[in-house]
Motif scaffolding. Structure first.
Motif, short mmCIF file in Angstrom:
data_model
loop_
_atom_site.label_atom_id
_atom_site.label_comp_id
_atom_site.label_asym_id
_atom_site.label_seq_id
_atom_site.Cartn_x
_atom_site.Cartn_y
_atom_site.Cartn_z
N ASP A 87 0.85 -1.18 0.00
CA ASP A 87 0.00 0.00 0.00
C ASP A 87 0.89 1.24 0.00
O ASP A 87 1.72 1.41 0.89
CB ASP A 87 -0.89 -0.03 1.24
N ALA A 88 0.71 2.12 -0.98
CA ALA A 88 1.53 3.33 -1.10
C ALA A 88 1.42 4.20 0.15
O ALA A 88 2.36 4.93 0.49
CB ALA A 88 1.13 4.12 -2.33
N ALA A 89 0.31 4.11 0.87
CA ALA A 89 0.13 4.92 2.08
C ALA A 89 1.07 4.49 3.20
O ALA A 89 1.27 5.21 4.17
CB ALA A 89 -1.32 4.83 2.55
N GLN A 90 1.67 3.31 3.07
CA GLN A 90 2.57 2.80 4.10
C GLN A 90 4.01 3.26 3.89
O GLN A 90 4.86 2.96 4.72
CB GLN A 90 2.54 1.27 4.11
N ALA A 91 4.29 3.96 2.83
CA ALA A 91 5.66 4.35 2.49
C ALA A 91 6.37 4.97 3.69
O ALA A 91 5.81 5.81 4.40
CB ALA A 91 5.66 5.33 1.32
N GLY A 92 7.58 4.52 3.93
CA GLY A 92 8.40 5.06 5.00
C GLY A 92 8.22 4.38 6.34
O GLY A 92 8.99 4.62 7.26
N PHE A 96 3.80 -5.19 6.68
CA PHE A 96 3.92 -6.43 5.94
C PHE A 96 4.32 -6.16 4.49
O PHE A 96 3.78 -5.28 3.85
CB PHE A 96 2.58 -7.19 5.98
N GLY A 97 5.29 -6.91 3.99
CA GLY A 97 5.74 -6.78 2.62
C GLY A 97 6.89 -5.79 2.43
O GLY A 97 7.46 -5.70 1.35
N ALA A 98 7.26 -5.06 3.48
CA ALA A 98 8.32 -4.05 3.36
C ALA A 98 9.70 -4.69 3.30
O ALA A 98 9.95 -5.71 3.92
CB ALA A 98 8.28 -3.10 4.56
N TRP A 99 10.57 -4.06 2.54
CA TRP A 99 12.00 -4.36 2.58
C TRP A 99 12.59 -3.40 3.60
O TRP A 99 12.40 -2.19 3.50
CB TRP A 99 12.65 -4.12 1.21
N VAL A 100 13.28 -3.95 4.60
CA VAL A 100 13.80 -3.14 5.70
C VAL A 100 15.31 -3.33 5.78
O VAL A 100 15.79 -4.46 5.89
CB VAL A 100 13.16 -3.55 7.04
N SER A 101 16.04 -2.23 5.74
CA SER A 101 17.49 -2.28 5.95
C SER A 101 17.76 -1.87 7.39
O SER A 101 17.18 -0.90 7.89
CB SER A 101 18.21 -1.32 5.00
N LEU A 102 18.63 -2.65 8.05
CA LEU A 102 18.92 -2.43 9.45
C LEU A 102 20.42 -2.35 9.69
O LEU A 102 21.19 -3.03 9.01
CB LEU A 102 18.39 -3.59 10.29
N LEU A 133 11.85 -10.21 15.73
CA LEU A 133 12.41 -9.03 15.09
C LEU A 133 11.36 -8.32 14.24
O LEU A 133 11.21 -7.10 14.31
CB LEU A 133 13.64 -9.38 14.25
N ALA A 134 10.63 -9.07 13.43
CA ALA A 134 9.61 -8.46 12.58
C ALA A 134 8.53 -7.77 13.42
O ALA A 134 8.12 -6.65 13.11
CB ALA A 134 8.99 -9.50 11.66
N ARG A 135 8.09 -8.44 14.48
CA ARG A 135 7.07 -7.83 15.35
C ARG A 135 7.58 -6.52 15.95
O ARG A 135 6.84 -5.55 16.08
CB ARG A 135 6.64 -8.79 16.43
N ALA A 136 8.86 -6.50 16.33
CA ALA A 136 9.44 -5.27 16.91
C ALA A 136 9.53 -4.17 15.87
O ALA A 136 9.42 -2.98 16.20
CB ALA A 136 10.82 -5.58 17.49
N LEU A 137 9.73 -4.53 14.62
CA LEU A 137 9.91 -3.54 13.55
C LEU A 137 8.61 -2.94 13.04
O LEU A 137 8.61 -1.82 12.50
CB LEU A 137 10.67 -4.16 12.38
N LEU A 138 7.50 -3.65 13.16
CA LEU A 138 6.24 -3.18 12.58
C LEU A 138 5.89 -1.78 13.08
O LEU A 138 5.90 -1.51 14.28
CB LEU A 138 5.11 -4.16 12.91
N GLY A 139 5.61 -0.89 12.13
CA GLY A 139 5.24 0.48 12.43
C GLY A 139 6.41 1.44 12.58
O GLY A 139 6.21 2.64 12.69
N LYS A 140 7.63 0.94 12.59
CA LYS A 140 8.81 1.80 12.77
C LYS A 140 9.13 2.55 11.48
O LYS A 140 8.77 2.15 10.39
CB LYS A 140 10.03 0.99 13.20
N GLU A 141 9.87 3.67 11.65
CA GLU A 141 10.31 4.50 10.53
C GLU A 141 11.83 4.54 10.52
O GLU A 141 12.49 4.15 11.49
CB GLU A 141 9.78 5.93 10.70
N VAL A 142 12.38 5.08 9.43
CA VAL A 142 13.83 5.24 9.31
C VAL A 142 14.33 6.08 10.48
O VAL A 142 13.72 7.08 10.85
CB VAL A 142 14.21 5.92 7.97
N GLY A 143 15.42 5.61 11.10
CA GLY A 143 16.01 6.30 12.24
C GLY A 143 15.58 5.73 13.59
O GLY A 143 16.24 5.95 14.59
#
Length: 167
Positions: A87-92, A96-102, A133-143
């Motif tokens: 969903d484009a509204a989820q950008a940033g 679910f479905g996001a590519w996340v760099s950590l 890890l995924a559960r902890a990351l859900l809803g987080k933003e860069v930084g």
């Protein structure tokens, strides 16, 4: 050595076997790519056996039954999962479905895609949405950072990038 003690190579690598449903009504999500991979695996199991000519009649019968069982499992999973489109509204933000760099606290970098349990494969960079890890990351933003407990101790990760397009 008996064939019974060797690794069976009929299971497609990258597609995990179906996991049993734990709770009635449990929702099982999958990415569009994961759904297509399961469809391809099902087609492969239902198609001609590439090893048929090199097996004895007994081995071919055992393999045929295993392929039929696997096809039934895959068909059941395909009926149960719900495909989630990005969903484009989820950008940033991580959903679910996001590519996340950590980045970890030692400067190490990793990149994961948050996917459903039926398509997860950490070595391939696909992290189950059910994992800690995924559960902890859900809803987080860069930084933003998260701390995750592991058997070897806790580790802190900082989100360095979030996107929904394949790399």
């Amino acid at each position: 050595m008996s064939k019974a003690f060797t690794k069976e190579d009929s299971v497609d690598e990258g597609v995990l076997p179906a996991r049993p449903r734990v709770f009635s009504g449990e929702k099982r999500y999958i990415t569009p790519e994961g759904y297509r991979a399961l469809q391809d695996a099902l087609a492969s199991e239902q198609g001609p056996d590439p090893r048929a000519g090199e097996l004895t009649e007994l081995e071919a019968g055992v393999r045929r039954k295993e392929r039929e069982r696997r096809a039934q499992e895959l068909a059941a999973v395909l009926e149960e999962v719900r495909v989630v489109e990005p969903d484009a509204a989820q950008a940033g933000r991580v959903f679910f479905g996001a590519w996340v760099s950590l980045a970890d606290e030692d400067g190490g970098e990793v990149r994961y895609r948050i996917v459903g349990a039926d398509e997860s494969d950490v070595k391939a960079g696909r992290l189950s949405v059910e994992s800690p890890l995924a559960r902890a990351l859900l809803g987080k933003e860069v930084g933003e950072s998260v701390v995750v407990e592991r058997p070897r101790g806790s580790v802190e990760y900082t989100v360095t990038a979030v996107d929904y397009a394949a790399p």
